[in-house]
Design a protein around this motif. Structure first.
Motif, PDB file in Angstrom:
ATOM      1  N   THR A   6      12.690  95.418 -71.626  1.00 10.35           N
ATOM      2  CA  THR A   6      13.948  94.662 -71.661  1.00 10.35           C
ATOM      3  C   THR A   6      13.796  93.319 -70.938  1.00 10.35           C
ATOM      4  OG1 THR A   6      14.690  95.889 -69.695  1.00 10.35           O
ATOM      5  CG2 THR A   6      15.371  96.732 -71.851  1.00 10.35           C
ATOM      6  N   THR A   7      14.138  93.283 -69.668  1.00 14.41           N
ATOM      7  CA  THR A   7      14.177  92.036 -68.904  1.00 14.41           C
ATOM      8  C   THR A   7      12.852  91.296 -68.915  1.00 14.41           C
ATOM      9  OG1 THR A   7      15.823  93.042 -67.440  1.00 14.41           O
ATOM     10  CG2 THR A   7      14.739  91.031 -66.669  1.00 14.41           C
TER      11      THR A   7
ATOM     12  N   GLU B 222      11.784  89.868 -72.352  1.00 16.27           N
ATOM     13  CA  GLU B 222      12.573  88.693 -72.707  1.00 16.27           C
ATOM     14  C   GLU B 222      12.099  87.454 -71.946  1.00 16.27           C
ATOM     15  OE1 GLU B 222      16.503  89.885 -71.820  1.00 16.27           O
ATOM     16  OE2 GLU B 222      16.628  91.369 -73.430  1.00 16.27           O
ATOM     17  N   ASP B 223      11.738  87.650 -70.667  1.00 17.70           N
ATOM     18  CA  ASP B 223      11.342  86.510 -69.833  1.00 17.70           C
ATOM     19  C   ASP B 223       9.893  86.113 -70.012  1.00 17.70           C
ATOM     20  OD1 ASP B 223      13.898  86.543 -68.841  1.00 17.70           O
ATOM     21  OD2 ASP B 223      13.374  87.448 -66.913  1.00 17.70           O
TER      22      ASP B 223
ATOM     23  N   PRO C 239       6.762  89.067 -75.709  1.00 12.89           N
ATOM     24  CA  PRO C 239       6.827  90.402 -76.304  1.00 12.89           C
ATOM     25  C   PRO C 239       5.668  91.313 -75.943  1.00 12.89           C
ATOM     26  CG  PRO C 239       6.297  88.728 -77.961  1.00 12.89           C
ATOM     27  CD  PRO C 239       6.701  87.997 -76.732  1.00 12.89           C
TER      28      PRO C 239
END
Length: 225
Positions: free
Chosen positions: A138-139, A142-143, A146
């Motif tokens: 998730t976090t 995204e940052d 992938p």
């Protein structure tokens, strides 16, 4: 079983042991900027603990992943994952020792002695693995991209005696010594991704508490010595 205060011989040194560890953590920044040798006048802060469980946890494929990232990205990953582990450790009374590169080292059963150290450490690792899998999917994905979701964690546990204390100097550090530490590291390096691997000694501790359902024998035999 719940944790209880240490008794002789540990009880005589337990307060000093805790204070010494806090000093190594809280005042390390001051010590790092001291010039010249540090004068040590008090006796060493160290003790022998007969039965603890040590874990080494390593991020699989971290070197390959980090080689394609900026330094700030590498530190964002490590800080996010290991700060979350620290929070779990505090809740479960697991004692974080240090991070060595991307490897997280912790121990249960000191400085407060507890009989159920192997059970607590196993549950700690399970929670950390779940947290790691959630963060990279998730976090952090995204940052940081992938392919961050492909990162996995590997855990190695071993139970036995250790010598522990604060190694004082310009950069004071809490340290563990002994074959238990070395064996835990070897159990981790021989493991598979996203698995919690335990030695026979740790398995025996879990069986003593009736946790046979937590254990699944490996198909291959590993000599972690």
């Amino acid at each position: 079983a719940s944790p209880h205060n240490a008794t002789t011989p540990h009880g005589r040194r337990l307060d000093a042991f805790r204070i010494g560890h806090r000093h190594s953590v809280n005042n390390n920044n001051d010590l790092n900027f001291m010039k010249g040798p540090v004068k040590i006048t008090a006796p060493p802060i160290a003790d022998y603990f007969e039965s603890v469980t040590v874990v080494f946890a390593d991020i699989v494929n971290f070197t390959q992943w980090s080689s394609a990232r900026q330094p700030v990205d590498v530190f964002e990953l490590l800080e996010t994952i290991y700060n979350s582990f620290d929070a779990i450790a505090m809740r479960m009374q697991v004692f974080k020792v240090e991070t060595i590169g991307d490897c997280y080292v912790a121990v249960c059963g000191l400085p407060t002695i507890r009989d159920d150290h192997a059970m607590v450490m196993f549950q700690f690792c399970k929670k950390c693995l779940q947290k790691m899998q959630s963060l990279v999917a998730t976090t952090l994905m995204e940052d940081l991209g992938p392919d961050t979701a492909d990162l996995k964690m590997r855990f190695g546990l071993h139970s036995g005696p250790v010598t522990a204390g604060v190694l004082r100097g310009q950069k004071s550090r809490f340290q563990l010594f002994g074959d238990t530490v070395n064996t835990a590291a070897r159990v981790e390096t021989s493991g598979a991704p996203n698995r919690i691997h335990i030695s026979q000694a740790t398995a025996d501790e879990l069986l003593r508490f009736g946790k046979s359902r937590w254990i699944r024998h490996r198909d291959d035999r590993v000599t972690a010595k």
